[in-house]
Design a protein around this motif. Sequence first.
Motif, PDB file in Angstrom:
ATOM      1  N   THR B  35     -24.893  20.911 117.902  1.00  0.00           N
ATOM      2  CA  THR B  35     -24.633  19.954 116.826  1.00  0.00           C
ATOM      3  C   THR B  35     -25.849  19.899 115.904  1.00  0.00           C
ATOM      4  OG1 THR B  35     -23.390  18.697 118.441  1.00  0.00           O
ATOM      5  CG2 THR B  35     -23.762  17.662 116.321  1.00  0.00           C
ATOM      6  N   VAL B  36     -25.609  20.178 114.651  1.00  0.00           N
ATOM      7  CA  VAL B  36     -26.686  20.217 113.666  1.00  0.00           C
ATOM      8  C   VAL B  36     -26.451  19.108 112.648  1.00  0.00           C
ATOM      9  CG1 VAL B  36     -27.778  21.612 111.869  1.00  0.00           C
ATOM     10  CG2 VAL B  36     -26.911  22.709 113.941  1.00  0.00           C
ATOM     11  N   GLY B  37     -27.470  18.320 112.396  1.00  0.00           N
ATOM     12  CA  GLY B  37     -27.352  17.269 111.393  1.00  0.00           C
ATOM     13  C   GLY B  37     -27.943  17.721 110.072  1.00  0.00           C
ATOM     14  N   LEU B  38     -27.328  17.283 108.982  1.00  0.00           N
ATOM     15  CA  LEU B  38     -27.881  17.573 107.666  1.00  0.00           C
ATOM     16  C   LEU B  38     -27.430  16.485 106.707  1.00  0.00           C
ATOM     17  CD1 LEU B  38     -25.989  20.555 105.977  1.00  0.00           C
ATOM     18  CD2 LEU B  38     -25.061  19.213 107.806  1.00  0.00           C
ATOM     19  N   THR B  39     -28.036  16.438 105.520  1.00  0.00           N
ATOM     20  CA  THR B  39     -27.685  15.362 104.598  1.00  0.00           C
ATOM     21  C   THR B  39     -26.870  15.866 103.416  1.00  0.00           C
ATOM     22  OG1 THR B  39     -29.825  15.684 103.549  1.00  0.00           O
ATOM     23  CG2 THR B  39     -29.663  13.901 105.135  1.00  0.00           C
ATOM     24  N   GLN B  40     -26.613  17.173 103.386  1.00  0.00           N
ATOM     25  CA  GLN B  40     -25.894  17.725 102.239  1.00  0.00           C
ATOM     26  C   GLN B  40     -24.575  18.320 102.713  1.00  0.00           C
ATOM     27  OE1 GLN B  40     -27.296  21.528 100.545  1.00  0.00           O
ATOM     28  NE2 GLN B  40     -27.417  20.485  98.582  1.00  0.00           N
ATOM     29  N   ASP B  41     -23.475  17.867 102.146  1.00  0.00           N
ATOM     30  CA  ASP B  41     -22.169  18.410 102.505  1.00  0.00           C
ATOM     31  C   ASP B  41     -21.976  19.771 101.829  1.00  0.00           C
ATOM     32  OD1 ASP B  41     -19.703  18.545 103.633  1.00  0.00           O
ATOM     33  OD2 ASP B  41     -18.749  17.077 102.319  1.00  0.00           O
ATOM     34  N   LEU B  42     -20.957  20.510 102.285  1.00  0.00           N
ATOM     35  CA  LEU B  42     -20.580  21.737 101.588  1.00  0.00           C
ATOM     36  C   LEU B  42     -20.099  21.365 100.198  1.00  0.00           C
ATOM     37  CD1 LEU B  42     -18.230  23.301 104.295  1.00  0.00           C
ATOM     38  CD2 LEU B  42     -20.566  23.986 103.826  1.00  0.00           C
ATOM     39  N   ASP B  43     -20.371  22.201  99.187  1.00  0.00           N
ATOM     40  CA  ASP B  43     -19.678  21.957  97.924  1.00  0.00           C
ATOM     41  C   ASP B  43     -18.346  22.692  97.934  1.00  0.00           C
ATOM     42  OD1 ASP B  43     -21.123  24.324  97.743  1.00  0.00           O
ATOM     43  OD2 ASP B  43     -21.485  24.149  95.607  1.00  0.00           O
ATOM     44  N   ILE B 218     -22.952  30.260 122.351  1.00  0.00           N
ATOM     45  CA  ILE B 218     -22.507  28.910 121.975  1.00  0.00           C
ATOM     46  C   ILE B 218     -21.020  28.988 121.657  1.00  0.00           C
ATOM     47  CG2 ILE B 218     -22.849  27.048 120.310  1.00  0.00           C
ATOM     48  CD1 ILE B 218     -25.618  28.350 119.756  1.00  0.00           C
ATOM     49  N   ASP B 219     -20.237  28.009 122.141  1.00  0.00           N
ATOM     50  CA  ASP B 219     -18.799  28.034 121.879  1.00  0.00           C
ATOM     51  C   ASP B 219     -18.455  27.464 120.516  1.00  0.00           C
ATOM     52  OD1 ASP B 219     -18.136  29.045 124.440  1.00  0.00           O
ATOM     53  OD2 ASP B 219     -18.560  27.058 125.268  1.00  0.00           O
ATOM     54  N   GLU B 220     -19.251  26.486 120.125  1.00  0.00           N
ATOM     55  CA  GLU B 220     -18.865  25.763 118.920  1.00  0.00           C
ATOM     56  C   GLU B 220     -20.120  25.217 118.259  1.00  0.00           C
ATOM     57  OE1 GLU B 220     -15.154  23.383 119.356  1.00  0.00           O
ATOM     58  OE2 GLU B 220     -16.418  21.773 118.636  1.00  0.00           O
ATOM     59  N   VAL B 221     -20.160  25.249 116.931  1.00  0.00           N
ATOM     60  CA  VAL B 221     -21.260  24.594 116.238  1.00  0.00           C
ATOM     61  C   VAL B 221     -20.666  23.577 115.266  1.00  0.00           C
ATOM     62  CG1 VAL B 221     -21.468  26.610 114.722  1.00  0.00           C
ATOM     63  CG2 VAL B 221     -23.256  24.897 114.702  1.00  0.00           C
ATOM     64  N   VAL B 222     -21.199  22.367 115.344  1.00  0.00           N
ATOM     65  CA  VAL B 222     -20.707  21.288 114.492  1.00  0.00           C
ATOM     66  C   VAL B 222     -21.832  20.873 113.555  1.00  0.00           C
ATOM     67  CG1 VAL B 222     -19.836  18.929 114.422  1.00  0.00           C
ATOM     68  CG2 VAL B 222     -19.127  20.460 116.270  1.00  0.00           C
ATOM     69  N   PHE B 223     -21.544  20.862 112.263  1.00  0.00           N
ATOM     70  CA  PHE B 223     -22.520  20.396 111.274  1.00  0.00           C
ATOM     71  C   PHE B 223     -22.115  18.996 110.874  1.00  0.00           C
ATOM     72  CE2 PHE B 223     -22.765  24.952 111.057  1.00  0.00           C
ATOM     73  CZ  PHE B 223     -24.118  25.200 110.894  1.00  0.00           C
ATOM     74  N   ARG B 224     -22.957  18.037 111.192  1.00  0.00           N
ATOM     75  CA  ARG B 224     -22.610  16.659 110.854  1.00  0.00           C
ATOM     76  C   ARG B 224     -23.379  16.208 109.632  1.00  0.00           C
ATOM     77  NH1 ARG B 224     -23.091  12.846 115.813  1.00  0.00           N
ATOM     78  NH2 ARG B 224     -23.769  11.359 114.248  1.00  0.00           N
ATOM     79  N   VAL B 225     -22.651  15.694 108.650  1.00  0.00           N
ATOM     80  CA  VAL B 225     -23.266  15.277 107.388  1.00  0.00           C
ATOM     81  C   VAL B 225     -23.635  13.800 107.485  1.00  0.00           C
ATOM     82  CG1 VAL B 225     -22.940  15.087 104.907  1.00  0.00           C
ATOM     83  CG2 VAL B 225     -21.847  16.948 106.172  1.00  0.00           C
ATOM     84  N   LEU B 236     -31.027  12.523 116.303  1.00  0.00           N
ATOM     85  CA  LEU B 236     -31.738  13.628 116.947  1.00  0.00           C
ATOM     86  C   LEU B 236     -32.561  13.107 118.128  1.00  0.00           C
ATOM     87  CD1 LEU B 236     -32.560  16.707 116.706  1.00  0.00           C
ATOM     88  CD2 LEU B 236     -34.621  15.857 115.587  1.00  0.00           C
ATOM     89  N   ARG B 237     -33.231  11.996 117.909  1.00  0.00           N
ATOM     90  CA  ARG B 237     -34.036  11.413 118.982  1.00  0.00           C
ATOM     91  C   ARG B 237     -33.181  11.024 120.177  1.00  0.00           C
ATOM     92  NH1 ARG B 237     -39.080   9.390 117.915  1.00  0.00           N
ATOM     93  NH2 ARG B 237     -39.813   9.506 115.761  1.00  0.00           N
ATOM     94  N   SER B 238     -32.008  10.483 119.897  1.00  0.00           N
ATOM     95  CA  SER B 238     -31.187   9.991 121.001  1.00  0.00           C
ATOM     96  C   SER B 238     -30.418  11.124 121.675  1.00  0.00           C
ATOM     97  CB  SER B 238     -30.218   8.934 120.491  1.00  0.00           C
ATOM     98  OG  SER B 238     -29.225   9.554 119.713  1.00  0.00           O
ATOM     99  N   GLY B 239     -30.481  12.330 121.124  1.00  0.00           N
ATOM    100  CA  GLY B 239     -29.819  13.459 121.759  1.00  0.00           C
ATOM    101  C   GLY B 239     -28.401  13.703 121.271  1.00  0.00           C
ATOM    102  N   GLU B 240     -27.949  12.951 120.257  1.00  0.00           N
ATOM    103  CA  GLU B 240     -26.627  13.232 119.695  1.00  0.00           C
ATOM    104  C   GLU B 240     -26.643  14.543 118.922  1.00  0.00           C
ATOM    105  OE1 GLU B 240     -24.970  10.132 117.213  1.00  0.00           O
ATOM    106  OE2 GLU B 240     -26.032   8.715 118.503  1.00  0.00           O
ATOM    107  N   LEU B 241     -27.804  14.868 118.373  1.00  0.00           N
ATOM    108  CA  LEU B 241     -27.944  16.114 117.628  1.00  0.00           C
ATOM    109  C   LEU B 241     -28.867  17.047 118.403  1.00  0.00           C
ATOM    110  CD1 LEU B 241     -28.630  14.911 113.973  1.00  0.00           C
ATOM    111  CD2 LEU B 241     -26.479  15.717 114.925  1.00  0.00           C
ATOM    112  N   ASP B 242     -28.641  18.352 118.233  1.00  0.00           N
ATOM    113  CA  ASP B 242     -29.539  19.321 118.828  1.00  0.00           C
ATOM    114  C   ASP B 242     -30.587  19.773 117.831  1.00  0.00           C
ATOM    115  OD1 ASP B 242     -28.023  19.344 121.231  1.00  0.00           O
ATOM    116  OD2 ASP B 242     -26.512  20.495 120.156  1.00  0.00           O
TER     117      ASP B 242
END
Lengths: 297, 597
Positions: B35-43, B218-225, B236-242
Amino acid sequence: MTALAWGRRKRALAQTWAEYRRDREGMTGLLVLGGFVAVALLAPLLADDAQLSAVNTTGNEVWAPPGEHPPLGTDSLGRPIYDQLVYGSQVSLLVGIAATLIAIVIGTVVGVSAGFFGGWVDAVLNRLSEWFLVIPFIPLAIVLAAILGPSLRNIIFVIGVTSWPVTARLIRAQVLTIKQRLYVERSRALGASSLHVMGRHVLPNVAPLVIANATLTVPVAILSETVLSFLGLSDPLRVSWGSMLEDAFSAGALGREAWWWYLPPGLCVIAVVLAFTLVGRALEAILDPRLRAGRAG
Amino acid sequence: MRSIVPAAAALAAVLALALAAGATAQSPDQKVVLTVGLTQDLDSPNVTVGELVSSFELWNLQYPTLTDLAADDLSTAPGLAESWSSDDSGRVWTYTLREGLEWSDGTPITAEEVAYTINRSREEEWLNHYSTVQNLTAEATDERTLVVTSSVDDPKLPGLSVYIVPKHVYEEIEASEIGKYAALDGVSAGPFSLKEWKKGQFWRMEANDSYWRGRVAIDEVVFRVFRNADAMVAALRSGELDAAHNVPAAAFPSLETAEGIEAVEGEQGGFDYLVLNSYAGQPPRDETKFDAPHPVLLDLRVRQAIAHAIDKETLVERVLSGLGTPGTTISPSPSPAWMPELSEEETYEFDLEQANQILDDAGYTDTNGNGVREHEGKDIVLRYAIRTESEYSKPYAEFITGWLKDIGIDTTFSSYDDGQLIEVAGKGAFDAYVWGWTPFVDPDPMLSYMKCDQISVDASDFSNFWNDTGLCDPEYDALYAEQNTELDPDRREEIVHEMLTRWYTNAAYVVLATSPDLQAYRTDRFSGWVRQPAEIGPVLFSNSSPSYWSLEPLASSGDGDGGLSTAAIAAIAIAGAGALALVGWVVLRRRSVEERE
């Protein structure tokens, strides 16, 4: 006649004040409110507006806690929280009061015309205010603010035009009872025009209700301003308590535990809203004829 | 009075929700999920129209390239092609494809498929392909042999790392329709294929079994905006994100010292710039459908005065918390060698007095004494756009507009998310904003963005452009064409230096800072993170993102520590305060009702 009327009004006012003074909650609210109004008016004396601009605060430490940069510390760009808080009170109070004025004027005009004329005017205006009542306020305000663009004037306008229906309904109900009174009928029989009756008899009688209602609309408007600024919909570079919260949130003050940044504006909003509510309730209890009947004094 | 409740509750709820967002989403039946966090959505997932870094990451994972970029030094490495050779002229290159290449839906990848992308993207001038393929013609001589012919000497060959799209999907789409194609087909030949995209929330990709390097671990990658970068750090600190991309500079030092988290300052030449809308009528476009810039910005002296009014050192120190270096010219490549050394007289030093002097000399004076200079009797007020998806945008605006005020230029503001701002920029409905670029390995694409033919002129699609300044400099275009066919690396570097100096002098871009990609990842979930380029680059969102196919899950990958982060506690406190206010309000109302009855 006029002198008599004035005398009567003066006596009524004095009596109202005497009643108000007995209300401890109302007095507390009034004192707190007076404090905030004084701060807003005296802001140029209490704080330095040059310190609101990041380009002038490059000498300050960033993220300084209150101990290092008295009295309230600095934000992520080195701007003192204290100066922002003082100047922020101006925007919050201005928006609260100006938006309420708009809401009250619209609400009174709609309420009085609907109640007074009845018939199709009443039906149309009622549907209109119902329409505004059922639309959830926050999404409507967000959409309006987004379309009009972020500025202080637009925020005032948006809050004003979305918070009048409650006032309109209250006033309409009051007008319906006043309309049936004998002196109104007498005045009509003597040939008074609708405008005369509305101005001379109806308006003065609903005025207390309007005032009480206005005081209760202000806190809603202030909270709305805070919410809209927090969502980034007000003038981005004008300091208000809501924009301070937004800045703190987006700069990561929560994660850094920079409590001196987000706590003061939050507490100020709560204090002002509470103060207005206390004053409004006290006034309502005295001025609203329906509440008055049940009161002992 | 109904509004008090929604207002108070909404404020609390917004804060609480944003911070505690999506504490659910744990992997069912032992699927290995990154799970990857980011602040920019796909355009847009459509490779012919998307422009944002987030979209490039999607394509890095979904589309193969003929040649790849080496993980350690970005040099040309085998991709779909396992080997290549050229004839004596150096203009004809023959590539041999790997055996048994397949799309995720089972369709074989032949040389014909690759040739299709190269030829079609050249004919239709696809946004992300054209600068690389503009002079190329491709022909498949058999299943595995591709012959690419360049009409000019091309210093970029044999490197050919444009995204190859599935022919059997794209040949169904006509040229006029391709910009509108949603591109959610999920046909992939990279390590992952796109399965789901919820705008503004997340996109999800599943491992591709027929990936040519072999199925990834890896089976699946999730990008969370995330709407709020601070919430992302908390997750990220709490472990929800890798892992997290675009970590705010303010939070970076605390992540550097955090246990179980590795913080990365990824250098790949990215920079932030202030753009001044300088469209002066070239190339011509239908003026009724576009907005014009403020006329004073067409005056070079005004742009130069603005360049003098910006203190880049302060911006780096205050806005980027010292993580970055003050900018000079644009940086067209991760390699700093392409950037020229500016002489002292060429440089726009921060000097407000000089800036004011320039404007005075140019005749823009403040005659009515309100602190704002006038142009044709009207105050100069610039439309400044703020990006809601970047937490630096507002601080940058604070400083820049403060300095503009000091030189007698006023500003008004509007806020946009990145997708909207592209359209606004394409329409020319702005005077200034701050954004950033991340360059590719070869300087050519970045240099091509500033050409005249990259200015938005297509009223049917306002996102179809690269040159957001609107400034057309034919001399620059000529130099571009020259370097584009210069095979001598030293001579090419010289030309590029000249181009960048020219562009700097034009002052339509004021480069504020070169800024590293701030990223962080958890060390307790996966091993095998790859920095590209080695040692200095980022681990994700790099030029070809090699981390994804190198990562291995660690055996003891637990689900975070279960403790509450500070931000979560703060969110709960705020929600609690909201609830308290609510209760207080209800009590007050009830009392008031009782009095009525």
